[in-house]
Design a protein around this motif. Sequence first.
Motif, short mmCIF file in Angstrom:
data_model
loop_
_atom_site.label_atom_id
_atom_site.label_comp_id
_atom_site.label_asym_id
_atom_site.label_seq_id
_atom_site.Cartn_x
_atom_site.Cartn_y
_atom_site.Cartn_z
N UNK A 149 13.47 9.39 -15.10
CA UNK A 149 13.91 10.56 -14.37
C UNK A 149 13.15 11.81 -14.79
N UNK A 150 12.74 12.58 -13.82
CA UNK A 150 11.91 13.77 -14.00
C UNK A 150 10.51 13.42 -14.49
N UNK A 151 10.18 12.14 -14.51
CA UNK A 151 8.83 11.70 -14.83
C UNK A 151 8.25 10.93 -13.65
N UNK A 152 8.84 9.81 -13.31
CA UNK A 152 8.39 9.02 -12.16
C UNK A 152 9.12 9.39 -10.88
N UNK A 153 10.37 9.81 -11.00
CA UNK A 153 11.15 10.26 -9.84
C UNK A 153 11.90 11.53 -10.23
N UNK B 297 10.69 7.32 -4.90
CA UNK B 297 9.41 7.48 -5.60
C UNK B 297 8.29 7.69 -4.59
N UNK B 298 7.38 8.58 -4.92
CA UNK B 298 6.32 8.94 -3.97
C UNK B 298 5.23 7.88 -3.93
N UNK B 299 4.53 7.84 -2.81
CA UNK B 299 3.39 6.95 -2.67
C UNK B 299 2.32 7.27 -3.70
N UNK C 119 2.73 8.38 -6.71
CA UNK C 119 3.12 7.81 -8.01
C UNK C 119 2.88 6.31 -8.03
N UNK C 120 3.24 5.63 -6.96
CA UNK C 120 3.00 4.18 -6.90
C UNK C 120 1.51 3.88 -6.96
N UNK C 121 0.70 4.69 -6.29
CA UNK C 121 -0.75 4.49 -6.34
C UNK C 121 -1.29 4.69 -7.75
N UNK C 122 -0.74 5.68 -8.47
CA UNK C 122 -1.16 5.91 -9.85
C UNK C 122 -0.83 4.71 -10.73
N UNK C 123 0.37 4.17 -10.56
CA UNK C 123 0.75 3.00 -11.35
C UNK C 123 -0.14 1.81 -11.02
N UNK C 124 -0.44 1.64 -9.75
CA UNK C 124 -1.33 0.54 -9.35
C UNK C 124 -2.71 0.71 -9.96
N UNK C 125 -3.19 1.96 -10.02
CA UNK C 125 -4.51 2.21 -10.61
C UNK C 125 -4.51 1.87 -12.10
#
Length: 240
Positions: free
Chosen positions: A10-14, A94-96, A98-104
Motif C-alpha cells: 500500500x502506497x507503494x504498488x497501489x 494497480x496501474x498498467x 506498475x504492472x509493466x515495471x514489474x514485468x520488466x
Amino acid sequence: MSRPVIFDLFHTLVHGADDERDRVVGEMALMVGVDPAALVAAYHATWRERLVRWDVEETIRVLAGRLGGAPTDEQVTRAAAHRRSLARRVLGSVSTATLDMLDALRDAGHPLALISNATSETAEAWPRSPLARRFDVAVFSCDVGVAKPDPAIYRTTAELLGVAPAECVFVGDGADGELAGAAGVGMTVLRTTEHNDTDPSWDGPAFATLRDLPTLLHQPPGASGSTGRASRTTPTDDLR
C-alpha cells in the motif's frame, strides 16, 4: 542472478485508499448497529491487533461488542463481505505502468517478493489480483503474526527467496518504520514517493515514479544503495 527486489504494497504498488477505507468501515457500522464514527475510530486504534491477530469477522465482532453492539452472524457476514469487496477493488486498481515495471524486472531476472502489513481480507484477495502472478513470494503480517518493522518478517521473506537479506533491495513508501526495518537487516533501501510522501525524513535514495526503478537497479554498485535511517514510525493504517 539479478538482485531480488522486495516491495511494500500500500502506497507503494497501489494507493492506500485511506478515505474509501474509512467510508466503508462507516457503512459496516450501520450494518452491525453501531455508531459509524466510533467504529472508524476503533479500527484506527486497533491497527496492530488487526495486522497480526484478528481476521475480518473477529474484528467486527470484537469492535462492535466494545461499542455496545451485538451483531448477528448474518450482520457480521454482510459487513465482512463489504470489507472484502474493498480489498478486491484496491488490489485491482494497480496501474498498467506498475504492472509493466514489474514485468520488466522479471524479464531482467529479478526475483520479486512482497511484504505487506495487511489484514486478512487483503491476503485473501491477493491470489486473484493482477499483482499476484508477478511475484515469487508474498508475505502478509496477518499470516506470519509479525509486522514491519520487526526483523523477522524481512528475514522470513529473504529465506523464502533463498537468499540472505543483504542480497535484497527493499522498495517502500516508509510507513510503519519499514525502511529502517529493512536497512536493519542489511537490505538496500529505496523509498518511493509515487503514491504518498510518507517518510520525508528518510535520508536514503528516493524516486518519484516506479517506472524509474529498473534504471536505478541497474546503476553501478553503490550508486543507488543506502542503509539510511528513518525517524518516523507512525502507522498509516492502509486497508488495515
